[in-house]
Design an enzyme around this catalytic site. Structure first.
Site, PDB file in Angstrom:
ATOM      1  N   GLY A 163      65.808  77.585  30.089  1.00  0.00           N
ATOM      2  CA  GLY A 163      64.732  76.950  30.840  1.00  0.00           C
ATOM      3  C   GLY A 163      63.368  77.361  30.330  1.00  0.00           C
ATOM      4  CB  SER A 213      76.498  85.877  32.710  1.00  0.00           C
ATOM      5  OG  SER A 213      75.157  85.751  32.267  1.00  0.00           O
ATOM      6  CG  HIS A 271      69.781  85.374  33.829  1.00  0.00           C
ATOM      7  ND1 HIS A 271      70.292  84.325  34.548  1.00  0.00           N
ATOM      8  CD2 HIS A 271      68.586  84.943  33.356  1.00  0.00           C
ATOM      9  CE1 HIS A 271      69.436  83.313  34.531  1.00  0.00           C
ATOM     10  NE2 HIS A 271      68.388  83.668  33.799  1.00  0.00           N
ATOM     11  CB  ILE A 323      78.875  86.161  22.190  1.00  0.00           C
ATOM     12  CG1 ILE A 323      79.602  87.036  23.213  1.00  0.00           C
ATOM     13  CG2 ILE A 323      79.870  85.456  21.264  1.00  0.00           C
ATOM     14  CD1 ILE A 323      80.353  86.266  24.271  1.00  0.00           C
ATOM     15  NE  ARG A 324      72.673  86.590  20.053  1.00  0.00           N
ATOM     16  CZ  ARG A 324      72.819  86.224  21.324  1.00  0.00           C
ATOM     17  NH1 ARG A 324      73.925  85.559  21.695  1.00  0.00           N
ATOM     18  NH2 ARG A 324      71.886  86.479  22.215  1.00  0.00           N
TER      19      ARG A 324
END
Length: 339
Positions: free
Chosen positions: A89, A234, A236, A270-271
């Protein structure tokens, strides 16, 4: 266009907060609000990334030789890969004015659908954000997941009507957004929800309801009690509370507590496709990747999104082949180790 070229182009058009780093690990942008960083010192975002790197994969190439099946199913839909674009957002505030939330979601939803995955879309105080996001999902035959902030009940009801009109195959609520300052200042107030309130929201949805922002076994059980069809483990992205554990540190215990009874997704640091593999081995049904999709969009538009999806998908397929998993369903905890 490969992803390194996408990143190079993104650095020329993004704002001052995000550096479009080769690896998005939270180190360069910690303690930056607004921006992609975090409230407080930003240690949780960095920890999210680091804890995935501490998990290793077990190579095993004594098995049949053939292509692997990376596809997955979620709520009756089949996707090419078990990872999804996470919601973002206020992109113009955090990442630069090349896009706003409407144009970002519009591009991301369509590009992800064409790449064989789905995008979670963000929400905002401007009602046009959700209107635009749900319209983009409608045009993509419902292949997207609107993510509604934990507003007050009246606002949530209005947003759920937009979700229904879009034909979205699921809807999410990022309950962890309760830690964002702008929600606390609303009238009537917005923020955390009780089990009863979540149960009412799940009933409004009319489609599978996903609760994003779960970090404990008890939280997962409460989401299940409220009627959620899935959760997202999560914090955030480490943006709302310092001193949290990383998602990789709590995923297995949450999967043990509610796995099988509901779908389990996970995000946070997570990449790579290998990280996706690790998450699935630890009990997740799928993964959300959020921040790296932003430079993909800014640096290459739809082509940038496709490039990034191909990169992560290719890495996942390679890890599966090298560890003896012929399909996503065959990935197991025996294929990873700690330290």
């Amino acid at each position: 266009m490969d992803y390194s070229e996408v990143l190079k182009q993104a650095r020329g058009v993004m704002g001052s907060h995000c550096r479009a780093c080769p690896v998005c690990n939270g180190a360069a942008c910690k303690n930056q609000m607004p921006g992609p960083g975090a409230k407080g010192v930003g240690d949780t975002a960095i920890r999210n990334y680091q804890k995935w790197q501490e998990i290793r994969v077990n190579m095993d190439t004594i098995h049949g030789n053939g292509p692997v099946d990376t596809s997955t199913e979620l709520f009756g839909r089949t996707f090419r890969y078990p990872f999804f674009a996470g919601p973002v957002g206020a992109v113009n505030l955090h990442y630069g004015d090349k896009y706003d939330d409407l144009s970002y979601n519009n591009l991301l939803v369509e590009a992800c659908a064409k790449a064989g995955i789905a995008a979670f879309t963000g929400d905002g105080v401007n009602e046009k954000v959700m209107i635009g996001a749900t319209e983009a999902i409608r045009r993509a035959d419902g292949a997207g997941i609107p993510t509604v902030k934990p507003w007050n009940a009246e606002t949530i009801r209005e947003k759920m009507e937009m979700v229904k009109s879009a034909g979205a195959f699921a809807v999410a609520m990022d309950i962890d957004a309760a830690g964002l300052p702008f929600l606390k200042n609303m009238t009537p107030p917005a923020g955390s929800k009780t089990v009863e309130e979540l149960r009412e929201i799940a009933g409004m949805a009319g489609v599978p309801f996903i609760v994003k922002g779960i970090m404990t076994k008890r939280g997962a059980q409460k989401a299940k009690e409220a009627g959620a069809a899935a959760i997202v483990v999560s914090n955030h992205g480490g943006r709302v509370l310092d001193q949290c554990p990383a998602t990789a540190e709590v995923l297995e215990e949450i999967a043990d507590a509610v796995g099988g009874g509901m779908k389990i997704l996970v995000d946070g640091g997570i990449r790579s496709g290998v990280d996706v593999f690790k998450a699935l081995a630890m009990g997740a049904d799928g993964v959300l990747i959020c921040r790296p999709f932003v430079p993909a969009v800014y640096g290459g538009g739809a082509e940038g999104v496709q490039s990034y999806v191909d990169k992560i998908g290719g890495e996942l397929a390679d890890a599966m082949a090298m560890c003896g998993a012929g399909s996503v369903r065959e990935i197991s905890r025996e294929m990873i180790r700690r330290g």
